[in-house]
Design a protein around this motif. Structure first.
Motif, PDB file in Angstrom:
ATOM      1  N   ALA A  88       0.839  -1.199   0.000  1.00 34.21           N
ATOM      2  CA  ALA A  88       0.000   0.000   0.000  1.00 34.21           C
ATOM      3  C   ALA A  88       0.877   1.254   0.000  1.00 34.21           C
ATOM      4  O   ALA A  88       0.584   2.235  -0.685  1.00 34.21           O
ATOM      5  CB  ALA A  88      -0.922  -0.008   1.223  1.00 34.21           C
ATOM      6  N   ALA A  89       1.972   1.204   0.775  1.00 32.60           N
ATOM      7  CA  ALA A  89       2.853   2.370   0.857  1.00 32.60           C
ATOM      8  C   ALA A  89       3.529   2.662  -0.482  1.00 32.60           C
ATOM      9  O   ALA A  89       3.932   3.792  -0.739  1.00 32.60           O
ATOM     10  CB  ALA A  89       3.908   2.149   1.940  1.00 32.60           C
ATOM     11  N   MET A  90       3.639   1.635  -1.337  1.00 32.71           N
ATOM     12  CA  MET A  90       4.224   1.871  -2.665  1.00 32.71           C
ATOM     13  C   MET A  90       3.218   2.515  -3.603  1.00 32.71           C
ATOM     14  O   MET A  90       3.586   2.913  -4.718  1.00 32.71           O
ATOM     15  CB  MET A  90       4.694   0.538  -3.275  1.00 32.71           C
ATOM     16  N   GLY A  91       1.946   2.590  -3.184  1.00 31.67           N
ATOM     17  CA  GLY A  91       0.944   3.243  -4.026  1.00 31.67           C
ATOM     18  C   GLY A  91      -0.017   2.283  -4.683  1.00 31.67           C
ATOM     19  O   GLY A  91      -0.541   2.553  -5.767  1.00 31.67           O
ATOM     20  N   LEU A  92      -0.259   1.135  -4.032  1.00 30.35           N
ATOM     21  CA  LEU A  92      -1.181   0.152  -4.602  1.00 30.35           C
ATOM     22  C   LEU A  92      -2.205  -0.219  -3.523  1.00 30.35           C
ATOM     23  O   LEU A  92      -1.854  -0.807  -2.512  1.00 30.35           O
ATOM     24  CB  LEU A  92      -0.387  -1.087  -5.049  1.00 30.35           C
ATOM     25  N   THR A  93      -3.456   0.151  -3.721  1.00 27.57           N
ATOM     26  CA  THR A  93      -4.491  -0.173  -2.730  1.00 27.57           C
ATOM     27  C   THR A  93      -5.609  -0.960  -3.397  1.00 27.57           C
ATOM     28  O   THR A  93      -5.547  -1.231  -4.592  1.00 27.57           O
ATOM     29  CB  THR A  93      -5.076   1.090  -2.073  1.00 27.57           C
ATOM     30  N   ARG A  94      -6.620  -1.315  -2.610  1.00 30.51           N
ATOM     31  CA  ARG A  94      -7.684  -2.152  -3.165  1.00 30.51           C
ATOM     32  C   ARG A  94      -9.000  -1.942  -2.422  1.00 30.51           C
ATOM     33  O   ARG A  94      -9.049  -1.330  -1.361  1.00 30.51           O
ATOM     34  CB  ARG A  94      -7.310  -3.628  -3.043  1.00 30.51           C
ATOM     35  N   THR A  95     -10.081  -2.481  -3.011  1.00 27.17           N
ATOM     36  CA  THR A  95     -11.349  -2.619  -2.291  1.00 27.17           C
ATOM     37  C   THR A  95     -11.664  -4.107  -2.219  1.00 27.17           C
ATOM     38  O   THR A  95     -10.966  -4.917  -2.808  1.00 27.17           O
ATOM     39  CB  THR A  95     -12.505  -1.898  -3.012  1.00 27.17           C
ATOM     40  N   PHE A  96     -12.711  -4.438  -1.475  1.00 25.59           N
ATOM     41  CA  PHE A  96     -13.023  -5.847  -1.240  1.00 25.59           C
ATOM     42  C   PHE A  96     -14.404  -6.184  -1.784  1.00 25.59           C
ATOM     43  O   PHE A  96     -15.334  -5.391  -1.694  1.00 25.59           O
ATOM     44  CB  PHE A  96     -12.970  -6.154   0.254  1.00 25.59           C
ATOM     45  N   GLN A  97     -14.501  -7.415  -2.283  1.00 36.19           N
ATOM     46  CA  GLN A  97     -15.771  -7.881  -2.823  1.00 36.19           C
ATOM     47  C   GLN A  97     -16.852  -7.856  -1.738  1.00 36.19           C
ATOM     48  O   GLN A  97     -17.962  -7.393  -1.953  1.00 36.19           O
ATOM     49  CB  GLN A  97     -15.557  -9.302  -3.337  1.00 36.19           C
ATOM     50  N   ASN A  98     -16.494  -8.374  -0.547  1.00 34.60           N
ATOM     51  CA  ASN A  98     -17.447  -8.387   0.566  1.00 34.60           C
ATOM     52  C   ASN A  98     -17.148  -7.236   1.499  1.00 34.60           C
ATOM     53  O   ASN A  98     -16.850  -7.429   2.657  1.00 34.60           O
ATOM     54  CB  ASN A  98     -17.357  -9.711   1.322  1.00 34.60           C
ATOM     55  N   LEU A  99     -17.196  -6.024   1.015  1.00 32.90           N
ATOM     56  CA  LEU A  99     -16.976  -4.788   1.781  1.00 32.90           C
ATOM     57  C   LEU A  99     -16.266  -4.962   3.130  1.00 32.90           C
ATOM     58  O   LEU A  99     -16.719  -5.695   4.008  1.00 32.90           O
ATOM     59  CB  LEU A  99     -18.314  -4.108   2.053  1.00 32.90           C
ATOM     60  N   GLN A 100     -15.186  -4.300   3.296  1.00 37.57           N
ATOM     61  CA  GLN A 100     -14.465  -4.332   4.578  1.00 37.57           C
ATOM     62  C   GLN A 100     -14.358  -2.907   5.105  1.00 37.57           C
ATOM     63  O   GLN A 100     -13.271  -2.360   5.228  1.00 37.57           O
ATOM     64  CB  GLN A 100     -13.061  -4.900   4.375  1.00 37.57           C
ATOM     65  N   PHE A 148     -26.292   0.290   1.233  1.00 36.95           N
ATOM     66  CA  PHE A 148     -25.246  -0.528   0.626  1.00 36.95           C
ATOM     67  C   PHE A 148     -24.493   0.179  -0.504  1.00 36.95           C
ATOM     68  O   PHE A 148     -23.263   0.158  -0.564  1.00 36.95           O
ATOM     69  CB  PHE A 148     -25.868  -1.827   0.110  1.00 36.95           C
ATOM     70  N   GLY A 149     -25.235   0.816  -1.380  1.00 37.49           N
ATOM     71  CA  GLY A 149     -24.603   1.467  -2.530  1.00 37.49           C
ATOM     72  C   GLY A 149     -23.599   2.523  -2.093  1.00 37.49           C
ATOM     73  O   GLY A 149     -22.506   2.649  -2.655  1.00 37.49           O
ATOM     74  N   GLN A 150     -23.962   3.272  -1.060  1.00 37.28           N
ATOM     75  CA  GLN A 150     -23.060   4.314  -0.571  1.00 37.28           C
ATOM     76  C   GLN A 150     -21.854   3.706   0.136  1.00 37.28           C
ATOM     77  O   GLN A 150     -20.765   4.275   0.136  1.00 37.28           O
ATOM     78  CB  GLN A 150     -23.816   5.260   0.369  1.00 37.28           C
TER      79      GLN A 150
END
Lengths: 292, 323, 255
Positions: free
Chosen positions: C75-87, C153-155
């Protein structure tokens, strides 16, 4: 007595001690993998089983009957505490569950203190007769009883895990709880069974060592901790590793007894536990890759 | 906001004026012990409430603080202030060594490691007679002296301890409302999402654990200067369980929890010490812990959020949770 | 090249979840990974972000290998993500979620936090300001004070994307951002993704909603049983008979 027979003598003591640790570790690892609970109250089952059997024997029951009744009652106690304290909190975090077992441990020890007081109680040896001489070492007959009981228990459990449907279901739980759920295994029943079984195994171990060590209300705590040492040697996820870990610890304790003062005897096991958790948490036997 | 400041003001004033109404040294002593335990439970509460880990060995860090002061001031003839500082550093270092490897693991191995460590240290207090004096302990610890002010009376110590509680509380209040506090709350909610937000979860848990050990060491150092005598008995496994109970009773992750928990458990302990011998003649201290065990279990099964959650009732809820 | 994935393979107990997968992500593009359920898309994300370790294969981000790095280092290198089952951080406010996502923008450590170091207060104000700006972009500024768990959920989906953007990453992996959204919300999402690309963000998108994928993606790769069966622009993919047979063909209404 020459050196080799002395070493043999110590080996017998180590195996005896180790077989008790193995049984406790076996119960701990099975429960941990089925329920996710590190049961810090496991040692109390050992103490309560021993104390109860001693009282039953004093009340006039034959030794075998006292053994059976005590094992059955402690198994029931295991089931009871699972329903009363573990099952209602099964959705809680691992943090909550481990604190519950600590509270349980102290409460059960308190119960033992109230009922039996602080004086040690005893049971007679299971068979009369002098010690046997094996290769120059003298072996107490009770030692043979303990080793035999451990061997029989482990054999029975092995048959249970390898050959019965329920046993395979338990192993499935150990390997993968979610997968076990998917194939229709009821984790609630498994959890109940794990605690009842833990109670029975703990009680049996306690009764068999009482003729050698006597029983006190507070004997369970360190025995439980040593079960964890054995389990950590095996890697917490490995039933056979836990059994082997118990024997390793028993032998290690006996051979190191000459090196440290009696007050530091328990410190050996604690240092082993700390070292295992910090340096090799996957266990000594992880390389084998076998889980069950 | 003003209400909050008013609450702080009233509490500080109450604690400042309390000794004027207390004529008994026994009660003053109880209040000092509550203060010392509050310091420990504040740290333990951060470890449990935010890092999601538990220590069953905090009595050992408490004891290490006490023995550090005892050994350094008597055998080594150190001045009191450096000895007190050392009583913070040593437990912190040891915690770093234990926590470093075990906190990287997802499972609760820290709980087992601290359990083993706590019992081990208690055995060492008893057995390393050359250093610790064994079961009979060490005497002759001098009074703490800060810039000519000598803490030689209970009333002085009362103020010292509670000013320390205030300072530690302020520091923790800052922490919780800072970048690091936010990160710790995030870890509690989701470790995966915290990591992908760039939060070093293992590192932050380790910092929380070391911080909690430092606070236990501080309380231990102060305790040694207060009683001027140390022996192994207050630093056993049961004391560690009592600290966990205090943290849980007060409510994890709540600001007032540690004070509430330490106060209630110490008070209950004093009541039990008086009441148990009336019911069971000749009963010793070992009976007290039974009640603590049962209460601990009941709270965790029935109301794991602790009694501190009661204070939430006074807060205006921000919104109904829909999920 | 921003991200270079080469011959990535991961087995779970004998089953290949990801098999010899290679692809590149260029600066400023939206690269989509599609395929039926269980095709290994989320596993690819878990491998890239360091949650899982690959059996074989290399992953290079901005010229640096990712192998063996902890997720927070990545993440510190500039790579982040989201999760399929919202975290989401459910019991933290919407604003705090984004502020926690901006953890990397701050420097105040544990000790300075305890002491309320002068710089830390200013730093916190800066993080809060940036977070509010991000919330405005996704239209959640009025909900800033609510618990994240209280959002519809959408928000929540939008909030998670905003959080993944908070540390100003170069590349974001989005795991089914449109799952569970209604068509109006999906429109807003697609618009936002295009807006992010205009700002120079690069994205890898795992998504089942084909309309969105075809609308926003620059290039698409199709996975089936852990293997790549086709790669190209939306037009190329839609015309590829292999892809149609394995995936698109099973379902006439591509939505």
């Amino acid at each position: 007595m020459d050196l080799s027979s002395q070493l043999l003598q110590l080996l017998f003591s180590g195996l005896t001690l180790g077989s008790i640790y193995s049984l406790i570790a076996l119960a701990l690892v099975t429960t941990f993998n089925i329920t996710g609970v590190l049961n810090l109250a496991q040692g109390e089952f050992v103490a309560l089983g021993a104390l109860l059997a001693a009282s039953l024997y004093t009340a006039g029951l034959p030794l075998a009957a006292a053994f059976l009744v005590s094992v059955a009652l402690i198994a029931a106690l295991g089931a009871l505490v699972e329903r009363a304290a573990i099952y209602p909190a099964r959705e809680s975090s691992a943090l909550t569950l481990i604190i519950i077992t600590v509270g349980l441990s102290i409460s059960l020890r308190g119960l033992a203190l109230l009922l039996w007081g602080t004086d040690p109680v005893s049971l007679p040896a299971f068979s009369s007769g002098g010690p046997l001489l094996v290769g120059g070492a003298s072996v107490n007959l009770q030692t043979l009883w303990i080793l035999g009981m451990a061997a029989v228990t482990m054999a029975v459990l092995n048959i249970f895990f390898e050959l019965t449907y329920t046993g395979k279901a338990v192993r499935a739980c150990v390997i993968n709880r979610t997968a076990a759920l998917l194939v229709g295994i009821n984790p609630g029943a498994m959890s109940l069974m794990a605690f009842a079984g833990s109670g029975a195994i703990g009680a049996a171990a306690g009764i068999f060592i009482t003729p050698v060590t006597l029983a006190t209300y507070d004997m369970g705590f360190m025995l439980g901790v040593k079960g964890f040492v054995a389990a950590a040697i095996g890697g917490m996820h490995n039933i056979r590793g836990a059994v082997l870990g118990g024997f390793i610890l028993g032998i290690l304790e006996v051979y190191s007894a000459g090196l440290v003062s009696s007050g530091l005897k328990d410190a050996v096991a604690l240092v082993v536990l700390l070292a295992m958790l910090m340096l090799r948490p996957e266990g000594l036997l992880a390389a084998s890759g076998r889980k069950v | 906001m003003n209400k909050k400041i008013a609450l702080w003001g009233i509490l500080i004033l109450a604690f400042a004026l309390l000794p004027l109404f207390i004529k008994s040294n026994y009660l003053l002593g109880v209040l000092i012990v509550i203060g010392l335990y509050t310091i420990i439970v504040i740290g333990l509460g951060i470890l449990m409430g935010y890092a999601g880990q538990v220590s069953f060995g905090h009595a050992a860090f408490f004891g290490m603080g006490s023995y550090t002061v005892a050994v350094l001031t008597t055998a080594c003839h150190w001045p009191t202030i450096p000895a007190l500082i050392a009583s913070l550093i040593l437990p912190g270092l040891v915690a770093a060594i234990i926590g470093g490897p075990t906190l990287k693991l997802r499972e609760l191995y820290l709980a087992l490691a601290t359990l083993a460590f706590g019992i081990l240290v208690h055995i060492l207090f008893n057995e390393l007679k050359g250093i610790t004096g064994g079961p009979s302990g060490m005497t002759g610890i001098p009074y703490l002296s800060i810039g000519g002010l000598v803490f030689d009376r209970d009333i002085k110590f009362y103020y010292l301890v509670w000013v320390t509680v205030l300072l530690v509380s302020l520091a923790v209040h800052n922490l919780i409302h800072s970048r690091m506090g936010r990160a710790m709350r995030a870890i509690r909610e989701s470790e995966h999402a915290s990591e992908t937000s760039g939060i070093d979860t293992a590192g932050l848990k380790l910092q929380a654990f070391v911080f909690s050990a430092v606070l236990a060491g501080l309380a231990g150092g102060l305790y040694a200067f207060y009683v001027t005598f140390v022996s192994p008995s207050p630093f056993g496994f049961h004391t560690s369980v009592q600290f966990v109970l205090m943290a849980v009773v007060g409510g994890l992750g709540t600001f007032w929890g540690p004070l509430l928990g330490a106060g209630l458990v110490v008070a209950l302990g004093e009541v039990l010490r008086w009441a148990i011998p009336l019911v069971i003649p000749g009963a010793g201290g070992e009976y007290q812990i039974i009640f603590f065990g049962i209460i601990l279990m009941l709270i965790m099964v029935i109301k794991p959020e602790g009694l501190g959650a009661i204070t939430d009732l006074f807060k205006k809820p921000r919104v109904e949770e829909v999920q | 090249m921003l991200l270079e994935i080469n011959a990535l393979t991961k087995h779970f107990g004998g089953v290949a979840a990801v098999k010899d997968v290679s692809f590149n992500v260029r600066e400023g593009e939206i690269f989509a990974l599609i395929g039926p359920n269980g095709a290994g898309k989320t596993t690819v994300f878990n491998l890239i972000t360091g949650v899982l370790a690959p059996d074989t294969g290399t992953m290079v981000f901005m010229g640096r290998p990712l192998a063996g790095m902890k997720p927070h280092r990545i993440a510190a290198m500039g790579l982040t993500r989201t999760f399929q089952n919202l975290q989401l951080f459910g019991r933290m406010s919407v604003l705090e979620n984004v502020m926690a996502g901006a953890h990397l923008k701050g420097k105040t450590g544990f000790l300075k936090s305890l002491a309320r170091w002068p710089g830390s207060v200013a730093e916190n104000k800066m993080i809060e300001r940036d977070a509010l700006k991000l919330l405005k972009e996704v239209g959640l500024e009025d909900q800033a004070g609510l618990y994240a768990a209280a959002l519809p959920f959408g928000q929540q989906r939008l909030l998670e994307i905003a959080r993944s953007m908070a540390s100003n990453p170069r590349l974001v992996l989005l795991d089914e951002p449109a799952a569970g959204l209604n068509s109006a919300e999906t429109k807003i999402l697609a618009g936002y993704l295009k807006h992010l690309r205009e700002q120079g963000k690069s994205m890898v998108l795992v998504e089942h909603d084909m309309e969105t994928v075809m609308e926003v993606a620059d290039r698409i790769m199709v996975l089936n049983f852990g293997e790549s069966i086709g790669e190209g622009t939306p037009e190329v993919i839609q015309a590829d008979p292999k892809v149609i047979k394995a995936y698109l063909g099973e379902d006439d209404q591509v939505a």
